[in-house]
Design a protein around this motif. Structure first.
Motif, PDB file in Angstrom:
ATOM      1  N   SER A  50       0.840  -1.199   0.000  1.00  0.00           N
ATOM      2  CA  SER A  50       0.000   0.000   0.000  1.00  0.00           C
ATOM      3  C   SER A  50       0.875   1.250   0.000  1.00  0.00           C
ATOM      4  CB  SER A  50      -0.904   0.005   1.236  1.00  0.00           C
ATOM      5  OG  SER A  50      -0.129   0.167   2.411  1.00  0.00           O
ATOM      6  N   GLN A  51       0.263   2.375  -0.323  1.00  0.00           N
ATOM      7  CA  GLN A  51       0.982   3.651  -0.308  1.00  0.00           C
ATOM      8  C   GLN A  51       1.464   3.979   1.092  1.00  0.00           C
ATOM      9  OE1 GLN A  51       1.599   5.476  -3.242  1.00  0.00           O
ATOM     10  NE2 GLN A  51       3.075   6.417  -1.852  1.00  0.00           N
ATOM     11  N   ALA A  52       0.688   3.572   2.106  1.00  0.00           N
ATOM     12  CA  ALA A  52       1.079   3.831   3.496  1.00  0.00           C
ATOM     13  C   ALA A  52       2.381   3.117   3.831  1.00  0.00           C
ATOM     14  CB  ALA A  52      -0.040   3.396   4.442  1.00  0.00           C
ATOM     15  N   VAL A  53       2.529   1.872   3.364  1.00  0.00           N
ATOM     16  CA  VAL A  53       3.768   1.126   3.603  1.00  0.00           C
ATOM     17  C   VAL A  53       4.926   1.777   2.850  1.00  0.00           C
ATOM     18  CG1 VAL A  53       4.952  -1.075   3.209  1.00  0.00           C
ATOM     19  CG2 VAL A  53       2.607  -1.052   4.075  1.00  0.00           C
ATOM     20  N   GLU A  54       4.705   2.141   1.602  1.00  0.00           N
ATOM     21  CA  GLU A  54       5.748   2.806   0.820  1.00  0.00           C
ATOM     22  C   GLU A  54       6.223   4.080   1.492  1.00  0.00           C
ATOM     23  OE1 GLU A  54       5.399   3.503  -3.314  1.00  0.00           O
ATOM     24  OE2 GLU A  54       4.394   1.623  -3.745  1.00  0.00           O
ATOM     25  N   ASP A  55       5.277   4.902   1.934  1.00  0.00           N
ATOM     26  CA  ASP A  55       5.632   6.178   2.552  1.00  0.00           C
ATOM     27  C   ASP A  55       6.416   5.970   3.844  1.00  0.00           C
ATOM     28  OD1 ASP A  55       4.360   7.473   0.491  1.00  0.00           O
ATOM     29  OD2 ASP A  55       2.512   7.853   1.606  1.00  0.00           O
ATOM     30  N   LEU A  56       5.957   5.024   4.669  1.00  0.00           N
ATOM     31  CA  LEU A  56       6.628   4.784   5.945  1.00  0.00           C
ATOM     32  C   LEU A  56       8.061   4.322   5.740  1.00  0.00           C
ATOM     33  CD1 LEU A  56       6.483   4.423   9.079  1.00  0.00           C
ATOM     34  CD2 LEU A  56       5.826   2.056   8.608  1.00  0.00           C
TER      35      LEU A  56
END
Length: 268
Positions: A50-56
């Motif tokens: 997910s984008q959340a995982v990528e960003d983190l």
């Protein structure tokens, strides 16, 4: 004329049922070895994180959001899996961090699943990470990733054991025969083990009785071994059953044409 059409339709249905696999459970000949079937029709493409995982994982800080999979103090190699982005957002089984010394490599799209494992061989310099490509009731499809470190300490994925290719390797080696409730498995035509089915309320075996592909695990703590549990297909229902089935393992050698299997044995 109507009566004739009616009986012609009935005869046609009976003929079709006679040809279709699974209209009734058959007693398969013990003298005939049958090919094992695969549950996967094509290569399994990993889901993107997910984008959340990528960003983190653009800026990695190891804290309670991560689980330690391996920490080798002698070599300075460590591996963590991401459990959650925060208290309300799960990692959905994605995200691995590999470190050699102080150098960390973030792999947000690596799919680790619920029970990942890691092993580093200092002699060969190869890091193995076992993740799960698919999980669920009766399903555990593992995928092994092979990594190496460059001169600066960053990790790169050099290869992986794709589940469909592994399934096909088993289809090339494994056959079976059925005598009553006894199922005998063969490797390259030679008998390996016989098990007895004790399920009595599923209407008998389908013509295509044995499948592999839903249960693929690995041992990575030494030379890689793959562990496969075949499933039984019955007339009643469309779910494979594993209650009486053996777990068969084999040594894995990676070649340009895919994984090659050898040294087959039944696991206790």
């Amino acid at each position: 004329m109507k009566e004739m059409k009616k009986w012609l339709m009935v005869a046609a249905v009976i003929a079709v049922c006679g040809m279709m696999s699974g209209c009734k459970g058959k007693s398969l000949s013990a003298a005939v070895q049958h090919p094992v079937n695969g549950t996967m029709d094509e290569a399994v493409i990993p889901d993107d994180a997910s984008q959340a995982v990528e960003d983190l994982m653009k800026h990695v800080t190891i804290d309670d959001r991560y689980e330690t999979l391996m920490e080798d103090k002698a070599t300075g190699v460590s591996v963590w899996s991401l459990l959650k982005c925060n208290d309300s957002i799960s990692s959905e089984g994605h995200g691995i961090v590999v470190a050699k010394g102080d150098v960390k490599t973030a792999l947000p799209h690596m799919q680790h699943g619920r029970m990942p494992r890691a092993h580093y061989d200092a002699a060969t310099g190869e890091l193995l990470i076992l993740g799960s490509q698919a999980e669920g009731t009766g399903i555990n499809i593992g995928r092994v990733y092979m990594l190496r470190f460059d001169d600066d300490g960053y990790a790169t994925i050099t290869n992986s054991i794709e589940p469909y290719e592994m399934q096909q390797a088993w289809l090339d080696a494994l056959t079976y025969s059925i005598d009553g409730q006894d199922i005998t498995f063969y490797i390259d035509g030679e008998p390996l083990t016989t098990v007895t089915n004790h399920i009595e309320d599923m209407g008998g075996f389908m013509d295509d009785a044995i499948y592999v592909g839903e249960q693929i695990d690995y041992s990575i703590e030494g030379p890689i071994r793959v562990l496969v549990t075949p499933g039984v297909n019955f007339v009643v229902g469309k779910v494979l059953h594993y209650e009486d089935m053996p777990t068969i393992s084999a040594a894995v050698t990676m070649t340009e044409s895919g994984p090659k299997l050898s040294d087959f044995r039944v696991e206790p």
